[in-house]
Each structure stands twice: as structure tokens, then as C-alpha cells.
Design a protein around this motif. Structure first.
Motif, short mmCIF file in Angstrom:
data_model
loop_
_atom_site.label_atom_id
_atom_site.label_comp_id
_atom_site.label_asym_id
_atom_site.label_seq_id
_atom_site.Cartn_x
_atom_site.Cartn_y
_atom_site.Cartn_z
N THR A 2 -100.86 64.65 81.82
CA THR A 2 -101.49 64.37 80.53
C THR A 2 -101.11 62.98 80.05
O THR A 2 -99.93 62.60 80.07
CB THR A 2 -101.04 65.40 79.48
N ARG A 3 -102.12 62.24 79.61
CA ARG A 3 -101.85 60.92 79.04
C ARG A 3 -101.29 61.08 77.64
O ARG A 3 -101.61 62.02 76.93
CB ARG A 3 -103.13 60.08 78.97
N THR A 4 -100.47 60.12 77.25
CA THR A 4 -99.98 60.07 75.87
C THR A 4 -100.30 58.69 75.30
O THR A 4 -100.46 57.72 76.04
CB THR A 4 -98.46 60.31 75.77
N PHE A 5 -100.38 58.65 73.97
CA PHE A 5 -100.69 57.40 73.29
C PHE A 5 -99.65 57.13 72.22
O PHE A 5 -99.23 58.06 71.52
CB PHE A 5 -102.07 57.47 72.63
N PRO A 6 -99.25 55.87 72.05
CA PRO A 6 -98.33 55.54 70.95
C PRO A 6 -99.07 55.61 69.62
O PRO A 6 -100.12 54.98 69.45
CB PRO A 6 -97.88 54.12 71.27
N ILE A 7 -98.53 56.41 68.71
CA ILE A 7 -99.12 56.57 67.37
C ILE A 7 -98.07 56.09 66.37
O ILE A 7 -96.94 56.61 66.34
CB ILE A 7 -99.47 58.04 67.07
N THR A 8 -98.44 55.11 65.56
CA THR A 8 -97.53 54.58 64.55
C THR A 8 -98.07 54.95 63.17
O THR A 8 -99.23 54.70 62.87
CB THR A 8 -97.44 53.04 64.66
N VAL A 9 -97.19 55.56 62.37
CA VAL A 9 -97.56 55.95 61.01
C VAL A 9 -96.71 55.14 60.03
O VAL A 9 -95.48 55.22 60.06
CB VAL A 9 -97.34 57.46 60.77
N HIS A 10 -97.37 54.37 59.19
CA HIS A 10 -96.71 53.68 58.08
C HIS A 10 -96.76 54.65 56.90
O HIS A 10 -97.81 54.81 56.28
CB HIS A 10 -97.42 52.36 57.74
N TRP A 11 -95.64 55.31 56.65
CA TRP A 11 -95.57 56.32 55.60
C TRP A 11 -95.15 55.62 54.32
O TRP A 11 -93.97 55.47 54.01
CB TRP A 11 -94.58 57.40 56.00
N ARG A 12 -96.13 55.16 53.56
CA ARG A 12 -95.88 54.36 52.35
C ARG A 12 -94.97 55.05 51.37
O ARG A 12 -94.04 54.44 50.83
CB ARG A 12 -97.20 54.05 51.64
N GLN A 13 -95.23 56.31 51.07
CA GLN A 13 -94.51 57.03 50.03
C GLN A 13 -93.03 57.21 50.38
O GLN A 13 -92.19 57.26 49.48
CB GLN A 13 -95.16 58.40 49.79
N ALA A 14 -92.70 57.28 51.65
CA ALA A 14 -91.31 57.45 52.08
C ALA A 14 -90.67 56.13 52.48
O ALA A 14 -89.48 56.09 52.79
CB ALA A 14 -91.23 58.44 53.24
N GLY A 15 -91.45 55.06 52.53
CA GLY A 15 -90.92 53.76 52.93
C GLY A 15 -90.45 53.75 54.38
O GLY A 15 -89.48 53.08 54.72
N VAL A 17 -91.57 53.76 58.75
CA VAL A 17 -92.53 53.56 59.82
C VAL A 17 -92.04 54.43 60.97
O VAL A 17 -90.90 54.33 61.40
CB VAL A 17 -92.63 52.09 60.27
N ILE A 18 -92.92 55.32 61.45
CA ILE A 18 -92.56 56.28 62.49
C ILE A 18 -93.50 56.10 63.67
O ILE A 18 -94.71 55.94 63.47
CB ILE A 18 -92.69 57.73 61.98
N GLN A 19 -92.95 56.14 64.87
CA GLN A 19 -93.81 56.07 66.05
C GLN A 19 -93.40 57.15 67.04
O GLN A 19 -92.21 57.35 67.30
CB GLN A 19 -93.75 54.71 66.73
N HIS A 20 -94.40 57.85 67.57
CA HIS A 20 -94.20 58.82 68.63
C HIS A 20 -95.35 58.69 69.62
O HIS A 20 -96.43 58.21 69.26
CB HIS A 20 -94.19 60.26 68.09
N GLY A 87 -106.42 57.07 71.90
CA GLY A 87 -105.87 55.80 72.35
C GLY A 87 -104.74 55.42 71.40
O GLY A 87 -104.43 56.16 70.47
N PRO A 88 -104.11 54.27 71.62
CA PRO A 88 -103.07 53.81 70.70
C PRO A 88 -103.63 53.73 69.28
O PRO A 88 -104.81 53.41 69.08
CB PRO A 88 -102.70 52.42 71.24
N LEU A 89 -102.78 54.02 68.30
CA LEU A 89 -103.26 54.14 66.93
C LEU A 89 -102.18 53.68 65.96
O LEU A 89 -101.00 53.97 66.15
CB LEU A 89 -103.61 55.60 66.65
N VAL A 90 -102.60 52.98 64.90
CA VAL A 90 -101.72 52.62 63.79
C VAL A 90 -102.44 53.06 62.52
O VAL A 90 -103.60 52.68 62.29
CB VAL A 90 -101.43 51.10 63.74
N VAL A 91 -101.75 53.87 61.70
CA VAL A 91 -102.33 54.36 60.45
C VAL A 91 -101.34 54.16 59.32
O VAL A 91 -100.15 53.96 59.53
CB VAL A 91 -102.72 55.85 60.54
N GLU A 92 -101.87 54.24 58.09
CA GLU A 92 -101.04 54.15 56.89
C GLU A 92 -101.39 55.33 56.00
O GLU A 92 -102.57 55.60 55.74
CB GLU A 92 -101.34 52.84 56.16
#
Length: 122
Positions: A2-15, A17-20, A87-92
Motif C-alpha cells: 500500500t502506498r502512503t502519502f505525507p499529510i501535513t495538518v496546520h492545526w491553527r487552534q492548537a498552534g 503542525v502535525i505530519q503523518h 497524494g501528498p497534502l497540506v491542510v490548515e
């Protein structure tokens, strides 16, 4: 394999940045929880806006996101509880009330409901 993709979450309310790395086809919210980083949510059904994000880079498959109009999806909003990485993803993260207002605000605040009036299509 199984392929995996790096997902980055900018969690504004908690200050934070998490990536898995999230396996292809898995819900992003669930995968982050399983990897020790629970994110905000409420319904897990794609019907509310508690897990709303704005996509900064990449795209998501969120065909189950009933709580977001096509218009908001086109503007880059998503719901992590029913979003799958393709695919790779960056969200806020977004404020729930802000997205709720964008989604439903035009339907509320139009005055008191008055019984006995015909519907627009009657």
C-alpha cells in the motif's frame, strides 16, 4: 504494498503542525488518531464542519462530504473525517463556526418562521 502519502495538518487552534504518512484510501482523521494525534471532529459522517480544513497543497477525495457544498469544495475546503488522501497534502484547520456560516449562513437569520405561509414552489 500500500502506498502512503505525507499529510501535513496546520492545526491553527492548537498552534501545532502535525505530519503523518497516511495509507492511500484511508480516512485522514482516522489515520491521524491511530498514529496518536487525534484532530477535532464531531460526527465522523461528513455532515458537520467540526473537522473542516482548507487545502493549501494537494487534493483530497471527499465524495462523502455531505456537510460541504460543491462551491466550498471548489474553494478548497474539506472535511477530514471523510477525506482520503490521493497524494501528498497540506491542510490548515478552520474554525467550525466560520465554515458553518459559509455553508449554511445564507439559510438562517432571515426572520421568524411564520406558519401558514405557502412555500416558494407552491
Amino acid at each position: 504494498m500500500t502506498r502512503t502519502f505525507p499529510i501535513t495538518v496546520h492545526w491553527r487552534q492548537a498552534g501545532r503542525v502535525i505530519q503523518h504518512h497516511v495509507p492511500e484510501g484511508e480516512y485522514i482523521l482516522r489515520s491521524f488518531e491511530q498514529q496518536g494525534d487525534p484532530l477535532p471532529f464531531s460526527c465522523r459522517n461528513g455532515c458537520c464542519t467540526a473537522c473542516a480544513v482548507r487545502v493549501l497543497e494537494g487534493t483530497i477525495d471527499q465524495s462523502e462530504a455531505l456537510g460541504l457544498s460543491r462551491e466550498l469544495r471548489a474553494k478548497g475546503y474539506g472535511l477530514l473525517c471523510v477525506a482520503r488522501a490521493d497524494g501528498p497534502l497540506v491542510v490548515e484547520t478552520q474554525d467550525e463556526d466560520e465554515v458553518y456560516e459559509l455553508q449554511f449562513g445564507r439559510h438562517f437569520g432571515r426572520g421568524a418562521v411564520r406558519p401558514g405561509l405557502p412555500l416558494d414552489d407552491e
